[in-house]
Design a protein around this motif. Sequence first.
Motif, short mmCIF file in Angstrom:
data_model
loop_
_atom_site.label_atom_id
_atom_site.label_comp_id
_atom_site.label_asym_id
_atom_site.label_seq_id
_atom_site.Cartn_x
_atom_site.Cartn_y
_atom_site.Cartn_z
N VAL A 202 0.88 -1.17 0.00
CA VAL A 202 0.00 0.00 0.00
C VAL A 202 0.91 1.21 0.00
O VAL A 202 2.04 1.14 0.49
CB VAL A 202 -0.91 0.06 1.25
N GLY A 203 0.45 2.31 -0.54
CA GLY A 203 1.29 3.48 -0.53
C GLY A 203 0.65 4.64 -1.24
O GLY A 203 -0.52 4.60 -1.63
N VAL A 204 1.45 5.67 -1.41
CA VAL A 204 0.96 6.92 -2.00
C VAL A 204 1.52 7.03 -3.41
O VAL A 204 2.71 6.83 -3.64
CB VAL A 204 1.40 8.12 -1.13
N VAL A 205 0.63 7.33 -4.33
CA VAL A 205 1.05 7.45 -5.74
C VAL A 205 2.03 8.62 -5.87
O VAL A 205 1.76 9.73 -5.42
CB VAL A 205 -0.17 7.67 -6.66
N GLU A 206 3.15 8.31 -6.50
CA GLU A 206 4.21 9.30 -6.66
C GLU A 206 4.10 9.91 -8.07
O GLU A 206 4.21 11.11 -8.25
CB GLU A 206 5.55 8.56 -6.50
N GLU A 207 3.87 9.04 -9.05
CA GLU A 207 3.90 9.47 -10.44
C GLU A 207 3.06 8.48 -11.26
O GLU A 207 3.01 7.29 -10.94
CB GLU A 207 5.37 9.38 -10.92
N VAL A 208 2.39 8.97 -12.29
CA VAL A 208 1.64 8.05 -13.16
C VAL A 208 2.02 8.29 -14.61
O VAL A 208 2.46 9.39 -14.99
CB VAL A 208 0.10 8.21 -13.01
N GLY A 209 1.85 7.25 -15.44
CA GLY A 209 2.09 7.36 -16.87
C GLY A 209 0.99 8.16 -17.55
O GLY A 209 -0.07 8.41 -16.96
N SER A 210 1.22 8.53 -18.81
CA SER A 210 0.31 9.46 -19.50
C SER A 210 -1.07 8.87 -19.77
O SER A 210 -2.02 9.61 -20.00
CB SER A 210 0.95 9.92 -20.81
N ASP A 211 -1.22 7.54 -19.76
CA ASP A 211 -2.53 6.94 -20.02
C ASP A 211 -3.33 6.64 -18.76
O ASP A 211 -4.44 6.11 -18.85
CB ASP A 211 -2.37 5.61 -20.79
#
Length: 340
Positions: free
Chosen positions: A62-71
Amino acid sequence: MRGAVLHAPGDIRVEQRPDPTIEQPTDAVIRLSATCVCGSDLWPYRGIEAVHGPTPMGHEYVGVVEEVGSDVRTVRPGQFVVGSFFASDNTCEICQAGYQTHCVNRQPGAATGGQAEYLRVPLADGTLVATPELPSDDLVPSLLAASDVLGTGWFGAVAAEAGPGKTVAVVGDGAVGLLGVLAAKQLGAERIIAMSRHESRQRLATEFGATDIVAERGDEGVARIKELTNGLGAHSVIEAVGTQESMMQAIRATRPGGHVGYVGVSHDVSLPGQELFFSGVHLHGGPAPVRRFLPELIDLICNRTIDPGKVFDLTLPLDQAAEGYKAMDERRAIKTLLTV
Ligand SMILES: [Zn+2]
């Protein structure tokens, strides 16, 4: 980042590893809040499963989203998310039927190793479920349990058709078996028989809803289940070990027409066809489609209906992962939580 790597049986080291990055536009990178050691991590740790060179470990996170891809559309940086051990698109026919662990685009959910500071999760939209808000610290262990052991125990109970009026027996007193007890209780089972020889685990099973404890195993265990069920066997049996003995114990403890939900990772199990034929029991199981249950489980945890985080009876910093494995291997701990 730092992450746990298995070099050889019994040899876990926390070492410097490359920071995961976005590789596909459907990826997310998350900063882990907590992770843990799984009963299934003990198979390679004990050398029962072959170890081919240094292997990053861990698949519960479990954790905190740091970065996501463009889609990526459904999760965004800053959200607290729960994922599970397989990544799935959650859109194919198999996913839509609730079998995300068999997704046609299935990939490892924690390919870079979940016992680490950061993790790359593929197919983020289909795999990760965000909590409604950032959870308070005391909810994190329970949300982490949802990532695998709760979802797996829950699937075991669903596959065994646990429900109102049913007597459910649970083979296995590891975290999955104990949470199978919790799941059976939530699903409304009338009577829940936990099979365990260990006092601390018996206590937790009772806390989670077990009405009876059977300490015998093998044929004696089956005989005890029959005694408790008018000679018929249980309606529903959750198998949460994965050995020949536990699987046969589960099948033999189930009444004709009853259901076995088998979720212990199978190791060298072979089923005698003729006995199976004449048993009249349903068998269903395999790697749990945890993703199917995550929204419901997150809800039950966040509104404090269930507290599956109680299965963690040892908490250590990630750097002491080796001791966490050892304690579970020696059965000094049910399940080790690693703080990151
Ligand atoms: Zn799919």
